[in-house]
Design a protein around this motif. Structure first.
Motif, PDB file in Angstrom:
ATOM      1  N   ALA A  43       0.734  -1.536   0.119  1.00 43.21           N
ATOM      2  CA  ALA A  43       0.008  -0.274  -0.118  1.00 43.21           C
ATOM      3  C   ALA A  43       0.932   1.151   0.107  1.00 43.21           C
ATOM      4  O   ALA A  43       0.650   2.450  -0.984  1.00 43.21           O
ATOM      5  N   LEU A  44       1.874   0.855   0.657  1.00 42.12           N
ATOM      6  CA  LEU A  44       3.341   2.663   1.171  1.00 42.12           C
ATOM      7  C   LEU A  44       3.225   2.571  -0.726  1.00 42.12           C
ATOM      8  O   LEU A  44       3.026   3.626  -0.926  1.00 42.12           O
ATOM      9  N   GLU A  45       4.147   1.832  -1.066  1.00 35.32           N
ATOM     10  CA  GLU A  45       4.494   2.064  -2.648  1.00 35.32           C
ATOM     11  C   GLU A  45       3.646   2.420  -3.582  1.00 35.32           C
ATOM     12  O   GLU A  45       4.036   3.349  -4.362  1.00 35.32           O
ATOM     13  N   LYS A  46       1.932   2.321  -3.509  1.00 34.94           N
ATOM     14  CA  LYS A  46       1.569   2.293  -4.449  1.00 34.94           C
ATOM     15  C   LYS A  46       0.932   3.857  -4.169  1.00 34.94           C
ATOM     16  O   LYS A  46       0.641   4.615  -4.621  1.00 34.94           O
ATOM     17  N   LEU A  47       0.670   4.000  -2.564  1.00 34.63           N
ATOM     18  CA  LEU A  47       0.507   5.360  -2.382  1.00 34.63           C
ATOM     19  C   LEU A  47       1.798   6.339  -3.280  1.00 34.63           C
ATOM     20  O   LEU A  47       1.336   7.662  -3.533  1.00 34.63           O
ATOM     21  N   GLU A  48       2.644   6.043  -2.300  1.00 30.64           N
ATOM     22  CA  GLU A  48       3.730   7.491  -3.175  1.00 30.64           C
ATOM     23  C   GLU A  48       3.596   7.342  -4.613  1.00 30.64           C
ATOM     24  O   GLU A  48       3.431   8.734  -5.030  1.00 30.64           O
ATOM     25  N   TYR A  49       3.118   6.742  -5.358  1.00 33.96           N
ATOM     26  CA  TYR A  49       2.805   6.999  -6.881  1.00 33.96           C
ATOM     27  C   TYR A  49       1.485   7.495  -7.230  1.00 33.96           C
ATOM     28  O   TYR A  49       2.105   8.396  -7.464  1.00 33.96           O
ATOM     29  N   ILE A  50       0.838   7.688  -6.443  1.00 35.30           N
ATOM     30  CA  ILE A  50      -0.573   8.257  -6.554  1.00 35.30           C
ATOM     31  C   ILE A  50      -0.419   9.681  -5.468  1.00 35.30           C
ATOM     32  O   ILE A  50      -0.566  10.247  -6.945  1.00 35.30           O
ATOM     33  N   ILE A  51       0.565  10.180  -4.563  1.00 36.12           N
ATOM     34  CA  ILE A  51       1.010  10.946  -4.013  1.00 36.12           C
ATOM     35  C   ILE A  51       1.876  11.313  -5.287  1.00 36.12           C
ATOM     36  O   ILE A  51       1.373  13.249  -5.201  1.00 36.12           O
ATOM     37  N   SER A  52       2.527  11.456  -5.997  1.00 36.90           N
ATOM     38  CA  SER A  52       3.252  11.837  -7.720  1.00 36.90           C
ATOM     39  C   SER A  52       2.142  12.280  -8.462  1.00 36.90           C
ATOM     40  O   SER A  52       2.399  13.939  -9.173  1.00 36.90           O
ATOM     41  N   LEU A  53       1.362  11.003  -8.202  1.00 38.26           N
ATOM     42  CA  LEU A  53       0.202  12.446  -9.730  1.00 38.26           C
ATOM     43  C   LEU A  53      -1.073  13.337  -9.202  1.00 38.26           C
ATOM     44  O   LEU A  53      -0.396  14.023  -9.517  1.00 38.26           O
ATOM     45  N   ASN A  54      -0.840  13.567  -7.517  1.00 33.33           N
ATOM     46  CA  ASN A  54      -1.505  14.185  -6.793  1.00 33.33           C
ATOM     47  C   ASN A  54      -0.523  15.464  -6.915  1.00 33.33           C
ATOM     48  O   ASN A  54      -1.169  16.622  -7.275  1.00 33.33           O
ATOM     49  N   GLU A  55       0.750  15.784  -6.866  1.00 32.74           N
ATOM     50  CA  GLU A  55       1.419  16.855  -7.051  1.00 32.74           C
ATOM     51  C   GLU A  55       1.272  17.267  -8.475  1.00 32.74           C
ATOM     52  O   GLU A  55       1.889  18.278  -8.818  1.00 32.74           O
ATOM     53  N   ALA A  56       1.631  16.657  -9.366  1.00 32.78           N
ATOM     54  CA  ALA A  56       1.924  16.749 -11.041  1.00 32.78           C
ATOM     55  C   ALA A  56      -0.036  17.888 -11.270  1.00 32.78           C
ATOM     56  O   ALA A  56       0.781  18.401 -11.506  1.00 32.78           O
ATOM     57  N   ARG A  57      -0.742  16.750 -10.499  1.00 29.18           N
ATOM     58  CA  ARG A  57      -2.111  17.245 -10.587  1.00 29.18           C
ATOM     59  C   ARG A  57      -1.981  19.201 -10.210  1.00 29.18           C
ATOM     60  O   ARG A  57      -2.952  19.827 -10.572  1.00 29.18           O
ATOM     61  N   LYS A  58      -1.509  18.781  -8.825  1.00 31.62           N
ATOM     62  CA  LYS A  58      -1.200  20.464  -8.712  1.00 31.62           C
ATOM     63  C   LYS A  58      -0.591  21.617  -9.395  1.00 31.62           C
ATOM     64  O   LYS A  58      -1.038  22.958  -9.899  1.00 31.62           O
ATOM     65  N   ASP A  59       1.234  20.933  -9.878  1.00 32.42           N
ATOM     66  CA  ASP A  59       0.963  21.454 -10.401  1.00 32.42           C
ATOM     67  C   ASP A  59       0.572  22.011 -11.900  1.00 32.42           C
ATOM     68  O   ASP A  59       0.537  23.271 -12.224  1.00 32.42           O
ATOM     69  N   GLU A  60      -0.235  20.917 -12.727  1.00 31.51           N
ATOM     70  CA  GLU A  60      -1.219  21.191 -13.393  1.00 31.51           C
ATOM     71  C   GLU A  60      -1.422  22.211 -13.602  1.00 31.51           C
ATOM     72  O   GLU A  60      -2.370  22.874 -14.395  1.00 31.51           O
TER      73      GLU A  60
END
Length: 527
Positions: A279-296
């Motif tokens: 779960a932590l491994e998957k969460l880290e990737y999803i968090i990176s997507l969410n950060e990319a969403r914020k930048d975008e």
């Protein structure tokens, strides 16, 4: 100065929001049998389960759709039933069940969750191929409905279900309840409440009656949940407990971000993680997507600003290849910042797909519906809608909407239905925080109360956040000091200023010391 509200009055106003709730505990929620077609649907699925027929689940890429898919698929997992699952991709498949998805599936039964009520073409193909299509959905029922084996949707006119404002995951959960009865098995339905409270809040359902009961109970279950995904979120963010606000501002945006940026299957797999490490491994990737969403989102927000005209009551903006997964969030930010409805389109080839957000008491869906003759499609509700149109028609669409919005008054656009009234700084204490927390969870039909505070002086001002886009203030009245945050601030205030503010109150839990913190919605006036 206006009349100040007392704590007793605040308590009374908040409690009065629920005096007509027929449903005040879990035992009182409507029975599955009150949903039209649910018996027919569960009989057919139970037969397929017993006979080893091939079953497919087709979900949707938002939080509600992902959670609906998790609920039904986990039920099948627990009973050792094989199934295929498709969550359409926003960018390659578009929304909902379509002929291309049916073509990918070699099955006897297709069950949709959180979509399907407008899948007329796909239903026709299922019929021709002898596939039994079972639709479970909660979206508004169009004039022409699919010719399906069964349709379970509380919004159907002839459906006796008493609360029609429930989300897709609740309909999927009711299907599981009906299957449990049909199969005559013992199965713990409340094990899904941790997921249901997230779907109900993320899909902006009204938090009264059964929804309120399910969310309140669900938040308790979420904190006791053994799901590795939720353990991982607590661990990663260092949270001992999860509250309603954590669902709205942390969990829901995370689950949503994978469908917005890449593929919702990432969130589906995260929620179904088998271990904390997984779960932590998957969460880290999803968090990176969410950060990319914020930048975008920040970049896209900047690009829309030239479309904001002071003398117009609506914002209509568009751009080539603007990120389709983010136009809705940007429309929402525009409407909040400029206090007027906003529609943001992404253009691809010769079509534009847009997301619209209302403001105050404005009915954005009605404004869009009035332009139906030049639209390719639209749908949604009063506060938020989706719309598609040919690029050639965009200027005319904009022109007509600006004209129509000219009739909107400031009162309608600035109606803050959440404003309870005016209070003084010395009333904002631990006791008031407790009164407010007792009425949680807040959301649709139970909005978080806003208050007005006049003539308070700014003692300390600091810009925070990685682009200094947020404002942190210490406010003082007499010997009484309060901490306040203004996210994405649009008015700059400095030490020594005296201001009137519109705000909500939240809990600040710093190293075990609980204090009330103000979240500023608007700086109404600088003196």
């Amino acid at each position: 100065m206006g009349r100040l509200l007392s704590k007793e009055e605040i308590k009374r106003i908040l409690q009065s929001r629920f005096e007509n709730d027929e449903c005040t505990r879990l035992g009182e929620i409507p029975k599955p049998s009150s949903l039209k077609d649910i018996g027919r649907a569960s009989k057919r699925i139970a037969d397929a389960m017993r006979n080893g027929e091939r079953i497919a689940i087709v979900g949707d890429y938002d939080v509600d759709g992902v959670i609906s898919s998790v609920i039904l698929s986990q039920f099948f997992d627990d009973l050792g039933i094989d199934y295929s699952l498709i969550i359409p991709n926003r960018f390659t498949d578009g929304y909902g069940l379509n002929p291309e998805i049916v073509a990918k599936l070699d099955v006897h039964v297709i069950i949709t969750v959180d979509n399907g009520i407008s899948a007329v073409e796909a239903a026709q193909i299922c019929k021709e191929q002898g596939i039994d299509l079972i639709i479970t959905d909660h979206h508004s029922v169009p004039a022409i409905i699919p010719d399906a084996y069964a349709i379970v949707n509380p919004k159907q006119d002839d459906c006796p279900f008493p609360h029609c404002e429930i989300c897709g995951a609740q309909v999927a959960w009711y299907l599981v309840a009906a299957l449990k009865e049909e199969l005559g098995i013992d199965y713990n339905l409340s094990s899904f409440l941790d997921l249901l409270c997230i779907a109900i809040m993320a899909d902006m359902m009204e938090l009264t009656g059964m929804n309120r009961v399910m969310v309140k109970k669900g938040i308790v279950e979420l904190n006791n949940s053994k799901r590795p995904a939720f353990e991982a979120i607590k661990q990663y963010y260092g949270k001992a407990t999860l509250e309603g606000d954590n669902i709205s501002f942390l969990i829901a945006p995370l689950i949503n971000s994978s469908g917005r940026m890449e593929d919702a299957m990432l969130s589906y797999n995260f929620l179904k993680s088998k271990s904390i490490n997984d779960a932590l491994e998957k969460l880290e990737y999803i968090i990176s997507l969410n950060e990319a969403r914020k930048d975008e989102e920040r970049l896209l927000f900047e690009s829309t600003l030239p479309y904001v005209k002071e003398d117009e009551n609506i914002i209509v903006a568009w751009g080539e290849e603007w990120h389709e997964g983010i136009v809705g969030i940007v429309a929402s930010r525009l409407s909040k910042r400029f206090k007027k409805p906003a529609i943001v389109f992404s253009i691809k080839d010769d079509k534009a797909k847009g997301s619209a957000r209302g403001v105050g008491d404005v009915d954005i869906l009605e404004l869009i519906r009035a332009q139906e003759d030049i639209l390719l499609g639209f749908g949604g509700h009063k506060g938020a809608a989706g719309v598609s149109i040919e690029v050639a028609h965009l200027p005319l669409f904009r022109e007509r909407l600006v004209a129509a919005a000219g009739a909107l008054t400031q009162e309608v656009m600035e109606a803050d239905s959440d404003l309870l009234g005016e209070i003084s700084a010395d009333q904002i204490d631990f006791e008031l925080l407790e009164i407010l927390e007792n009425q949680e969870p807040y959301g649709q039909k139970n909005p978080k109360p806003s208050f007005l505070l006049r003539g308070i002086s700014v003692k300390v001002d600091r810009l925070i956040g990685k682009d200094a886009q947020h404002l942190k203030l210490i406010l003082q009245e007499g010997s009484y000091a309060l901490e306040a945050l203004f996210f994405n601030h649009d008015v700059r205030v400095k030490q020594g200023d005296t201001i009137d503010i519109l705000f909500t109150i939240s809990r600040n839990d710093y190293r075990g010391l609980v204090t009330p913190q103000l979240l500023i919605k608007q700086i109404v006036k600088k003196h």
